[in-house]
Design an enzyme around this catalytic site. Structure first.
Site: not given
Length: 303
Positions: A98, A108, A110
């Site tokens: 952020h 993001h 993952n």
């Protein structure tokens, strides 16, 4: 899937966590990652690394976890009900960054591997993950670069993967209760093992290693742009969408809560530090805030 293969994946994920933290730190002259190692009573451990209060990053977390359980949580078997009740191990790196400046998008990523195990039967393994971009004040150049980088990571393994994973990303990162995309997408894949272990693992490494190539140039171009208090307030308003998605729909968050990992700090570290919900807010017609909705939050072919 044998223990040697699992160890190779774990070593890669730990290296990935280190390289991403080093790359993010290189963009911020003030803040560095704090490292927090933890153990899970039910089996497993993790390393949470958090950066905050920098001159570029307001908050970011890069989490590694490797956990074990006796019975797979419902969130992990929703797509594979035949695996319900199996023991499992799950390992992965999950991160959210952020930035302070509303002209720098949130990102993001993952990458994870699951192994479902049952006595006297072959283990079942698969990879999942990807990365996506969430701008507040969008820029076509950034979106094109982000998607080109993702496509270049996929193309050596087949022409169909990028468009398929992009579509899955657009569909997954959709806030259903608002009928609104979370951002401009990227890559998303799950239950992925179709190339056999070696080739699948190689492909996952290609995608994971391309994350910094996709994100760091965007940070470099946008981090010094001047912004107003009103633009900062809009960023905080839009962060509310991020919080809503993560708490309601995100499979990783739901898995962490259902599996009893017991490390709430790590599970929820993806949430932004300051968020606002303004009642019945609407952007001014013709404004840059309206353009986010009309131009950027529309699934499209960015390449």
């Amino acid at each position: 899937m044998n223990s040697e293969d699992a160890n190779r994946v774990k070593e890669f994920l730990l290296q990935l966590q280190e390289s991403i933290c080093n790359g993010i730190e290189s963009m911020d002259a003030v803040a560095q990652f704090r490292t927090d190692q933890w153990d899970r009573e039910e089996g497993g451990s993790g390393i949470s690394r958090v950066i905050s209060d920098g001159d570029v990053f307001e908050k970011g977390g890069v989490n590694f976890s490797h956990v074990f359980g006796k019975s797979m949580p419902a969130s992990a078997t929703a797509q594979r009900p035949e695996l319900a009740g199996r023991a499992y191990q799950a390992m992965g790196v999950s991160l959210v960054i952020h930035p302070l400046n509303p002209f720098v998008p949130t990102s993001h990523a993952n990458f994870r591997m699951f192994v479902a195990e049952k006595e006297n039967e072959d283990s079942v393994w698969w990879f999942g993950g990807g990365y996506d971009l969430t701008p507040y004040y969008g820029n076509d150049e950034d979106c094109i670069h982000w998607h080109k980088t993702a496509k270049q990571a996929c193309d050596p393994y087949g022409d169909s993967y990028y468009p398929n994973f992009k579509q899955q990303c657009d569909e997954y990162f959709h806030i259903k209760h608002r009928d609104e995309p979370r951002g401009v997408g990227g890559l998303f894949f799950d239950d992925f093992n179709e190339l056999g272990f070696e080739k699948t693992f190689e492909f996952v490494q290609s995608m994971a290693n391309s994350y910094l190539d996709a994100y760091l140039p965007i940070i470099g171009k946008r981090k010094a742009i001047a912004y107003s208090p009103e633009q900062k307030a809009f960023q905080e308003y839009r962060r509310g969408r991020y919080a809503e998605f993560n708490l309601v729909y995100d499979r990783g968050t739901v898995f962490g809560l259902q599996s009893g990992v017991g490390r709430i700090e790590s599970i929820l570290m993806s949430l932004p530090p300051i968020v606002r919900w303004t009642y019945d807010w609407h952007p001014e017609p013709g404004s840059e805030e309206e353009k986010l909705y009309t131009h950027f939050l529309k699934p499209r072919d960015w390449i």
